[in-house]
Design a protein around this motif. Structure first.
Motif, mmCIF file in Angstrom:
data_model
loop_
_atom_site.group_PDB
_atom_site.id
_atom_site.type_symbol
_atom_site.label_atom_id
_atom_site.label_comp_id
_atom_site.label_asym_id
_atom_site.label_seq_id
_atom_site.Cartn_x
_atom_site.Cartn_y
_atom_site.Cartn_z
ATOM 1 N N GLY A 1 -5.894 -7.154 0.605
ATOM 2 C CA GLY A 1 -6.576 -6.262 1.807
ATOM 3 C C GLY A 1 -5.503 -6.010 2.934
ATOM 4 O O GLY A 1 -4.603 -6.890 3.187
ATOM 5 N N ASP A 2 -5.883 -5.177 3.335
ATOM 6 C CA ASP A 2 -4.924 -4.600 4.769
ATOM 7 C C ASP A 2 -5.552 -5.471 5.867
ATOM 8 O O ASP A 2 -6.936 -4.969 6.277
ATOM 9 C CB ASP A 2 -4.860 -3.408 4.797
ATOM 10 N N LEU B 1 0.861 -1.397 -0.060
ATOM 11 C CA LEU B 1 0.239 -0.082 -0.139
ATOM 12 C C LEU B 1 0.843 1.184 0.022
ATOM 13 O O LEU B 1 0.387 2.280 0.524
ATOM 14 C CB LEU B 1 -0.846 0.110 1.115
ATOM 15 N N PRO C 1 -10.035 -2.853 -1.072
ATOM 16 C CA PRO C 1 -9.892 -1.862 -2.040
ATOM 17 C C PRO C 1 -11.053 -1.026 -1.927
ATOM 18 O O PRO C 1 -11.940 -1.634 -1.922
ATOM 19 C CB PRO C 1 -9.521 -2.542 -3.278
ATOM 20 N N GLY C 2 -10.962 0.397 -2.157
ATOM 21 C CA GLY C 2 -12.185 1.236 -2.131
ATOM 22 C C GLY C 2 -12.471 1.597 -0.544
ATOM 23 O O GLY C 2 -13.580 2.097 -0.456
ATOM 24 N N ASP C 3 -11.720 1.019 0.423
ATOM 25 C CA ASP C 3 -11.795 1.675 1.862
ATOM 26 C C ASP C 3 -13.096 0.793 2.495
ATOM 27 O O ASP C 3 -13.528 1.255 3.372
ATOM 28 C CB ASP C 3 -11.862 2.878 1.968
#
Length: 298
Positions: free
Chosen positions: A283-284, A79, A250-252
């Motif tokens: 993803g995080d 990221l 993605p996209g928060d």
């Protein structure tokens, strides 16, 4: 897939060996071959340097060729997060990998996970007391007593041999000692905090050997992580499994649930509050609560 990923004889290009250039040694691999290991006094970023040489200079590395340093001034993690290695306090190493087009479809997703397992293998070999303290956080961190001691970043480089093979680089950063200024976050930790002294050069060579073993086992089984024993070893040491997690997609968008497994492709399986299981490939991940909490008293 050939029997060995290290069976090419192309000479290295460049000016290695001249004054001011990196020290070059050979790492003997378990497959009976060897791979070059470059040790640089300082670089901006090991992944970036390998990419520049592969893409801009069209350098063809032999598989498991590695670039390492004890001083990384502008490294990058997942990221686009900064990963800087203060001089002498950390190891930064990037290793070149190749896969046949067929093997890449099954193997590429396992590269950062294989690197995490290999790094744990390497550290435990050098410091056996770490065996009970190290765990793997899916997909790209190694934890020491629950805090981040290493980050891993795998990146595609491109294709070679007319598209018959895929090239990628996997970069690893390890906190060896705690700088006088301290580590950047409270969630970070260095090996010296548990009285472990490991040199960057020793860890670099041991890691390359362990990574080569894991990748060669994976490619020998055509990317079958179960047949290679990789998925079992990952699950054995993965602290994400059976933990409550928050996944920033993605996209928060956020997904909150229980991590329950890892698929054959290396994806993380997360069961949400409704019981639906999601396979996450990017993803995080945040471990938000200890295992054994979701659904209890709610």
């Amino acid at each position: 897939m050939p029997s060995s990923l290290c069976d090419r004889e192309e000479p290295l290009r460049g000016e290695i060996g001249r004054p001011g250039m990196p020290e070059l040694t050979d790492v003997q691999l378990s497959a009976g071959s060897s791979a070059p290991l470059e040790w640089h006094d300082e670089v901006a970023g090991t992944n970036a340097l390998m990419r520049e040489r592969f893409v801009d200079q069209e350098e063809r590395f032999v598989p498991f060729h590695s670039i390492a340093t004890g001083s990384q001034t502008a490294g990058r993690g997942r990221l686009d997060r900064e990963w800087v290695a203060p001089a002498g306090a950390s190891l930064a190493i990037s290793t070149y990998l190749e896969f046949s087009a067929d093997a890449a479809r099954e193997s590429i997703g396992w590269v950062p996970l294989a690197a995490g397992v290999a790094l744990r293998d390497a550290l435990v070999e050098l410091a056996p007391t770490l065996a009970e303290q190290l765990s793997i956080k899916w997909p790209n961190d190694l934890l020491l007593n629950g805090k981040k001691v290493s980050g891993i970043l795998g990146e595609m480089l491109g294709v070679v041999d007319g598209g018959e093979r895929f090239a990628c680089v996997v970069g690893v950063g390890v906190n060896l000692t705690t700088p006088e200024s301290g580590l950047p976050t409270e969630r970070a930790i260095a090996l010296d905090s548990v009285s472990v002294e490991v040199t960057g050069r020793a860890l670099a060579a041991t890691f390359v050997r362990k990574l080569a073993t894991r990748i060669l086992e994976l490619t020998a089984t055509n990317g079958d992580a179960d047949a290679a024993g990789l998925r079992a070893d990952l699950l054995l040491h993965c602290s994400t499994i059976d933990s409550d997690v928050r996944v920033t997609l993605p996209g928060d968008a956020d997904l909150v649930g229980r991590a329950i497994g890892i698929t054959a492709q290396g994806n993380l399986e997360v069961r949400d509050a409704r019981g639906e299981v999601h396979a996450i490939n990017v993803g995080d991940i945040e471990h938000v609560r200890p295992a054994g909490r979701i659904g209890e008293g709610e």
